[in-house]
Write a protein that holds these residues in place. Structure first.
Motif, PDB file in Angstrom:
ATOM      1  N   HIS A   1       0.833  -1.211   0.000  1.00 56.03           N
ATOM      2  CA  HIS A   1       0.000   0.000   0.000  1.00 56.03           C
ATOM      3  C   HIS A   1       0.869   1.263   0.000  1.00 56.03           C
ATOM      4  CE1 HIS A   1      -3.729  -2.178   0.474  1.00 56.03           C
ATOM      5  NE2 HIS A   1      -3.253  -2.823   1.538  1.00 56.03           N
ATOM      6  N   ILE A   2       1.937   1.240   0.764  1.00 55.57           N
ATOM      7  CA  ILE A   2       2.824   2.408   0.802  1.00 55.57           C
ATOM      8  C   ILE A   2       3.454   2.641  -0.564  1.00 55.57           C
ATOM      9  CG2 ILE A   2       4.964   3.324   1.791  1.00 55.57           C
ATOM     10  CD1 ILE A   2       4.210   1.841   4.390  1.00 55.57           C
ATOM     11  N   GLY A   3       3.925   1.562  -1.203  1.00 58.62           N
ATOM     12  CA  GLY A   3       4.507   1.705  -2.545  1.00 58.62           C
ATOM     13  C   GLY A   3       3.532   2.325  -3.525  1.00 58.62           C
ATOM     14  N   ALA A   4       2.275   1.882  -3.481  1.00 58.97           N
ATOM     15  CA  ALA A   4       1.262   2.430  -4.383  1.00 58.97           C
ATOM     16  C   ALA A   4       1.010   3.901  -4.108  1.00 58.97           C
ATOM     17  CB  ALA A   4      -0.032   1.631  -4.246  1.00 58.97           C
ATOM     18  N   ARG A   5       0.967   4.284  -2.839  1.00 55.52           N
ATOM     19  CA  ARG A   5       0.706   5.679  -2.485  1.00 55.52           C
ATOM     20  C   ARG A   5       1.891   6.577  -2.862  1.00 55.52           C
ATOM     21  NH1 ARG A   5      -3.542   3.658  -2.587  1.00 55.52           N
ATOM     22  NH2 ARG A   5      -4.974   3.316  -0.832  1.00 55.52           N
ATOM     23  N   VAL A   6       3.101   6.067  -2.704  1.00 54.67           N
ATOM     24  CA  VAL A   6       4.279   6.844  -3.113  1.00 54.67           C
ATOM     25  C   VAL A   6       4.240   7.087  -4.622  1.00 54.67           C
ATOM     26  CG1 VAL A   6       6.803   6.803  -3.326  1.00 54.67           C
ATOM     27  CG2 VAL A   6       5.718   6.073  -1.188  1.00 54.67           C
ATOM     28  N   ALA A   7       3.919   6.047  -5.387  1.00 56.16           N
ATOM     29  CA  ALA A   7       3.844   6.196  -6.848  1.00 56.16           C
ATOM     30  C   ALA A   7       2.795   7.224  -7.250  1.00 56.16           C
ATOM     31  CB  ALA A   7       3.536   4.852  -7.493  1.00 56.16           C
ATOM     32  N   ALA A   8       1.686   7.255  -6.538  1.00 60.26           N
ATOM     33  CA  ALA A   8       0.603   8.188  -6.885  1.00 60.26           C
ATOM     34  C   ALA A   8       1.021   9.641  -6.732  1.00 60.26           C
ATOM     35  CB  ALA A   8      -0.618   7.896  -6.014  1.00 60.26           C
ATOM     36  N   LEU A   9       2.067   9.915  -5.945  1.00 59.50           N
ATOM     37  CA  LEU A   9       2.540  11.286  -5.751  1.00 59.50           C
ATOM     38  C   LEU A   9       3.472  11.761  -6.865  1.00 59.50           C
ATOM     39  CD1 LEU A   9       3.408  11.115  -1.933  1.00 59.50           C
ATOM     40  CD2 LEU A   9       1.390  12.176  -2.956  1.00 59.50           C
ATOM     41  N   ALA A  10       3.947  10.831  -7.699  1.00 62.52           N
ATOM     42  CA  ALA A  10       4.973  11.175  -8.679  1.00 62.52           C
ATOM     43  C   ALA A  10       4.392  11.942  -9.858  1.00 62.52           C
ATOM     44  CB  ALA A  10       5.668   9.912  -9.167  1.00 62.52           C
TER      45      ALA A  10
ATOM     46  N   LYS B   1       4.940  13.629   3.596  1.00 63.45           N
ATOM     47  CA  LYS B   1       3.626  13.553   2.969  1.00 63.45           C
ATOM     48  C   LYS B   1       2.716  12.624   3.765  1.00 63.45           C
ATOM     49  CE  LYS B   1       5.225  15.790  -0.717  1.00 63.45           C
ATOM     50  NZ  LYS B   1       4.784  17.156  -1.075  1.00 63.45           N
ATOM     51  N   SER B   2       1.432  12.902   3.693  1.00 58.46           N
ATOM     52  CA  SER B   2       0.435  11.976   4.208  1.00 58.46           C
ATOM     53  C   SER B   2       0.052  11.023   3.087  1.00 58.46           C
ATOM     54  CB  SER B   2      -0.806  12.726   4.690  1.00 58.46           C
ATOM     55  OG  SER B   2      -0.495  13.553   5.796  1.00 58.46           O
ATOM     56  N   LEU B   3       0.106   9.740   3.350  1.00 55.16           N
ATOM     57  CA  LEU B   3      -0.253   8.728   2.355  1.00 55.16           C
ATOM     58  C   LEU B   3      -1.630   8.176   2.694  1.00 55.16           C
ATOM     59  CD1 LEU B   3       3.155   6.798   2.111  1.00 55.16           C
ATOM     60  CD2 LEU B   3       2.407   8.827   0.848  1.00 55.16           C
ATOM     61  N   LYS B   4      -2.532   8.235   1.750  1.00 55.03           N
ATOM     62  CA  LYS B   4      -3.923   7.849   1.985  1.00 55.03           C
ATOM     63  C   LYS B   4      -4.004   6.438   2.553  1.00 55.03           C
ATOM     64  CE  LYS B   4      -8.391   7.407  -0.333  1.00 55.03           C
ATOM     65  NZ  LYS B   4      -9.106   7.485  -1.643  1.00 55.03           N
ATOM     66  N   GLY B   5      -4.645   6.306   3.721  1.00 51.12           N
ATOM     67  CA  GLY B   5      -4.847   5.012   4.334  1.00 51.12           C
ATOM     68  C   GLY B   5      -3.658   4.475   5.098  1.00 51.12           C
ATOM     69  N   VAL B   6      -2.560   5.253   5.164  1.00 51.72           N
ATOM     70  CA  VAL B   6      -1.349   4.808   5.855  1.00 51.72           C
ATOM     71  C   VAL B   6      -1.101   5.757   7.029  1.00 51.72           C
ATOM     72  CG1 VAL B   6       1.115   4.349   5.654  1.00 51.72           C
ATOM     73  CG2 VAL B   6      -0.400   3.919   3.703  1.00 51.72           C
ATOM     74  N   PRO B   7      -0.947   5.242   8.223  1.00 51.61           N
ATOM     75  CA  PRO B   7      -0.765   6.119   9.392  1.00 51.61           C
ATOM     76  C   PRO B   7       0.520   6.930   9.320  1.00 51.61           C
ATOM     77  CG  PRO B   7      -1.300   3.866  10.059  1.00 51.61           C
ATOM     78  CD  PRO B   7      -1.008   3.824   8.599  1.00 51.61           C
ATOM     79  N   GLY B   8       0.494   8.125   9.880  1.00 50.22           N
ATOM     80  CA  GLY B   8       1.691   8.942  10.039  1.00 50.22           C
ATOM     81  C   GLY B   8       2.098   9.693   8.789  1.00 50.22           C
ATOM     82  N   GLU B   9       3.191  10.449   8.952  1.00 52.74           N
ATOM     83  CA  GLU B   9       3.785  11.190   7.843  1.00 52.74           C
ATOM     84  C   GLU B   9       4.953  10.376   7.286  1.00 52.74           C
ATOM     85  OE1 GLU B   9       3.246  14.742   6.730  1.00 52.74           O
ATOM     86  OE2 GLU B   9       1.290  14.098   7.473  1.00 52.74           O
ATOM     87  N   TRP B  10       5.156  10.448   5.980  1.00 55.44           N
ATOM     88  CA  TRP B  10       6.220   9.693   5.317  1.00 55.44           C
ATOM     89  C   TRP B  10       7.121  10.638   4.540  1.00 55.44           C
ATOM     90  CZ3 TRP B  10       7.070   4.391   5.600  1.00 55.44           C
ATOM     91  CH2 TRP B  10       6.146   3.691   6.384  1.00 55.44           C
ATOM     92  N   HIS B  11       8.431  10.490   4.753  1.00 55.49           N
ATOM     93  CA  HIS B  11       9.388  11.349   4.058  1.00 55.49           C
ATOM     94  C   HIS B  11       9.629  10.759   2.666  1.00 55.49           C
ATOM     95  CE1 HIS B  11      12.601  14.439   5.284  1.00 55.49           C
ATOM     96  NE2 HIS B  11      12.338  14.547   3.987  1.00 55.49           N
TER      97      HIS B  11
ATOM     98  N   ALA C   1       5.116  13.243 -14.036  1.00 57.52           N
ATOM     99  CA  ALA C   1       5.503  12.551 -15.260  1.00 57.52           C
ATOM    100  C   ALA C   1       7.007  12.272 -15.276  1.00 57.52           C
ATOM    101  CB  ALA C   1       5.104  13.376 -16.478  1.00 57.52           C
ATOM    102  N   SER C   2       7.382  11.037 -15.572  1.00 62.69           N
ATOM    103  CA  SER C   2       8.772  10.570 -15.671  1.00 62.69           C
ATOM    104  C   SER C   2       9.539  10.677 -14.351  1.00 62.69           C
ATOM    105  CB  SER C   2       9.533  11.310 -16.773  1.00 62.69           C
ATOM    106  OG  SER C   2       8.991  11.011 -18.039  1.00 62.69           O
ATOM    107  N   GLU C   3       8.824  10.842 -13.257  1.00 66.63           N
ATOM    108  CA  GLU C   3       9.473  10.985 -11.956  1.00 66.63           C
ATOM    109  C   GLU C   3       9.454   9.646 -11.212  1.00 66.63           C
ATOM    110  OE1 GLU C   3       9.575  14.507  -8.715  1.00 66.63           O
ATOM    111  OE2 GLU C   3       7.598  13.604  -8.995  1.00 66.63           O
ATOM    112  N   VAL C   4      10.547   9.362 -10.514  1.00 60.09           N
ATOM    113  CA  VAL C   4      10.654   8.168  -9.681  1.00 60.09           C
ATOM    114  C   VAL C   4      10.786   8.635  -8.239  1.00 60.09           C
ATOM    115  CG1 VAL C   4      11.980   6.096  -9.140  1.00 60.09           C
ATOM    116  CG2 VAL C   4      11.753   6.845 -11.529  1.00 60.09           C
ATOM    117  N   LEU C   5       9.792   8.301  -7.416  1.00 62.03           N
ATOM    118  CA  LEU C   5       9.799   8.663  -6.003  1.00 62.03           C
ATOM    119  C   LEU C   5      10.068   7.436  -5.148  1.00 62.03           C
ATOM    120  CD1 LEU C   5       6.716  11.078  -5.655  1.00 62.03           C
ATOM    121  CD2 LEU C   5       9.111  11.657  -6.097  1.00 62.03           C
ATOM    122  N   VAL C   6      10.722   7.649  -4.017  1.00 61.98           N
ATOM    123  CA  VAL C   6      11.007   6.549  -3.092  1.00 61.98           C
ATOM    124  C   VAL C   6      10.711   6.993  -1.668  1.00 61.98           C
ATOM    125  CG1 VAL C   6      12.836   5.700  -4.612  1.00 61.98           C
ATOM    126  CG2 VAL C   6      13.445   7.140  -2.650  1.00 61.98           C
ATOM    127  N   SER C   7      10.458   6.015  -0.810  1.00 62.14           N
ATOM    128  CA  SER C   7      10.309   6.299   0.610  1.00 62.14           C
ATOM    129  C   SER C   7      11.682   6.479   1.242  1.00 62.14           C
ATOM    130  CB  SER C   7       9.570   5.154   1.294  1.00 62.14           C
ATOM    131  OG  SER C   7      10.375   3.979   1.287  1.00 62.14           O
TER     132      SER C   7
END
Length: 437
Positions: free
Chosen positions: A384-393, A421-431, A395-401
């Motif tokens: 779920h975290i991987g999917a939410r990180v990807a949704a923030l990217a 960032k706040s990730l939908k459905g995931v507790p806490g803030e994620w850098h 065009a042509s951007e690669v984001l990582v936790s």
């Protein structure tokens, strides 16, 4: 007799290793920050300690890339590449499964391997080790002081009191220690290695370790603060912890060598609960095409299908090249997993660059965490975290936790800070960080 040194191939790099002993279990020893496997046998305490291991196990020892008898490199690798070296040694030695013994800086490497390949790790022993480099050199000033020693006096053996104070006034041991420094790695290689080590942080990984684990630490260890061992024992589920008196860092010298050896043997030769391989540490990659609905409407069904086929082929070529595992397609995107985070990041970047000439752009996101194996699929919070990180990217951007960024330290990958960032459905803030390329 000294064992024969052989070479295992890890990618294009040759890793020096030795195998000795004929006990009923396999044991792989991951060494300190520098080593030379041929030099071990000339030091009585060290050789006696290794032979004790060989009395009940078939033991593999190796020099990590860039050190000792292994290939010298212009740039030292991150932990995931060193994990590949350990696996290459196991394969070359014919060890499908083995217990791992990680000493000092070899501990994070062994811990990462155990979390990633629980089916290949019978048990894990961490001695004098840590999850965060700050347990070794807690400040920038302390690191600078050690780097100064490397630059000015490496090879003299003058660092012996900072590893083995019991031998600080022993000229024979200091002479041997100086030779160990010189033959372990060159000053430039040690400097690069220490800069890589200074970025080690596996604190997010240790809770995912599921193999039987023993943590041993000396209370006054002059090299690695005892809090490093206490942290590991507290955060590795079910870990057994033994704390003993003493200042010396290497386990083969000091006042309780036999007690340490006894504890390791008892732990490794006792009964072991089989490891359930339904949860593993993996790096999750999500990709999808930017503006796919509009693109499909503009192209029409046939041309869109042809474009999708080319897109899929490009992704699958790169997954093969970077040893990724395709889990499934998600219409215009992919879910894949990797056993090494740096390969996952490089694969995502290669895919983004390769599909652009097709007239499309993708977004990609990666996270490393514990995944549930559900048949041919994967699940769990890491997915779920991987999917939410990807949704923030974009065009042509690669984001990582931040977990991915920490684990690829020393790999040469560069990142820009995208903030918390706040990730939908995931507790806490994620850098979140963006790969710079």
């Amino acid at each position: 007799m000294q064992p024969v040194t052989r070479y295992a191939k890890s990618g294009d790099v040759h890793i020096a290793y030795q195998v000795f002993g004929d006990g009923p279990i396999n044991l792989v020893f991951a060494p300190l920050f520098v080593s030379n496997i041929e030099l071990y046998w000339g030091q009585p305490d060290w050789s006696r300690w290794l032979l004790r291991l060989a009395s009940y196990a078939r033991v593999a020892i190796f020099d990590k890339r860039g050190t000792g008898m292994s290939d010298k490199l212009s740039e030292l690798p991150g932990l995931d590449q060193r994990m590949d070296d350990l696996r290459a040694v196991m394969d070359a030695a014919g060890m499908q499964q083995a217990a791992l013994l990680g000493i000092s800086e070899g501990g994070p490497l062994s811990a990462l391997f155990a979390a990633t390949y629980p089916d290949r790790c019978r048990a894990l022993v961490l001695y004098g080790s840590f999850a965060q480099f700050s347990s070794w050199l807690p400040t920038e000033e302390a690191l600078a002081q050690f780097l100064g020693y490397i630059d000015q006096a490496w090879g003299s053996g003058a660092s012996l009191p900072f590893f083995a104070p019991s031998f600080a006034n022993d000229p024979v041991t200091q002479e041997w220690w100086g030779r160990f420094e010189r033959l372990g790695a060159s000053p430039a290689a040690v400097t690069a290695l220490m800069r890589m080590n200074s970025q080690i942080d596996i604190s997010n990984i240790v809770p995912t370790i599921r193999v039987p684990t023993l943590v041993i630490h000396r209370t006054e260890d002059v090299t690695i603060n005892v809090e490093g061992g206490r942290y590991l024992a507290k955060h590795i589920p079910g870990a057994r912890y033994i704390e003993l008196p003493g200042q010396d860092h290497p386990p083969w010298i000091g006042e309780n060598v036999e007690e340490i050896s006894d504890a390791i043997e008892e732990f490794l030769t006792g009964s072991r609960t089989p490891v359930p391989v339904d949860r593993v540490l993996a790096t999750v990659l999500f990709t999808d095409i930017i503006g796919s609905t509009q693109k499909a409407a503009a192209l029409g069904d046939r041309r869109w299908r042809d474009l999708l086929n080319n897109h899929h082929a490009a992704i699958r070529r790169n997954l093969v090249h970077f040893r990724g595992h395709e889990i499934k397609t998600t219409g215009d995107g992919f879910l894949a997993t990797f056993d090494g985070p740096a390969r996952g990041v490089r694969c995502a970047c290669a895919i983004a660059d390769e599909v652009r000439p097709l007239g499309i752009e993708i977004r990609a996101g990666l996270h490393t965490g514990e995944c549930e194996m559900i048949g041919d699929d994967v699940g769990g919070i890491a997915v779920h975290i991987g999917a939410r990180v990807a949704a923030l990217a974009d065009a042509s951007e690669v984001l990582v936790s931040s977990t991915v960024k920490d684990l690829v330290a020393g790999s040469g990958l560069r990142f820009g800070d995208r903030g918390s960032k706040s990730l939908k459905g995931v507790p806490g803030e994620w850098h979140i960080f963006a790969v710079e390329r």
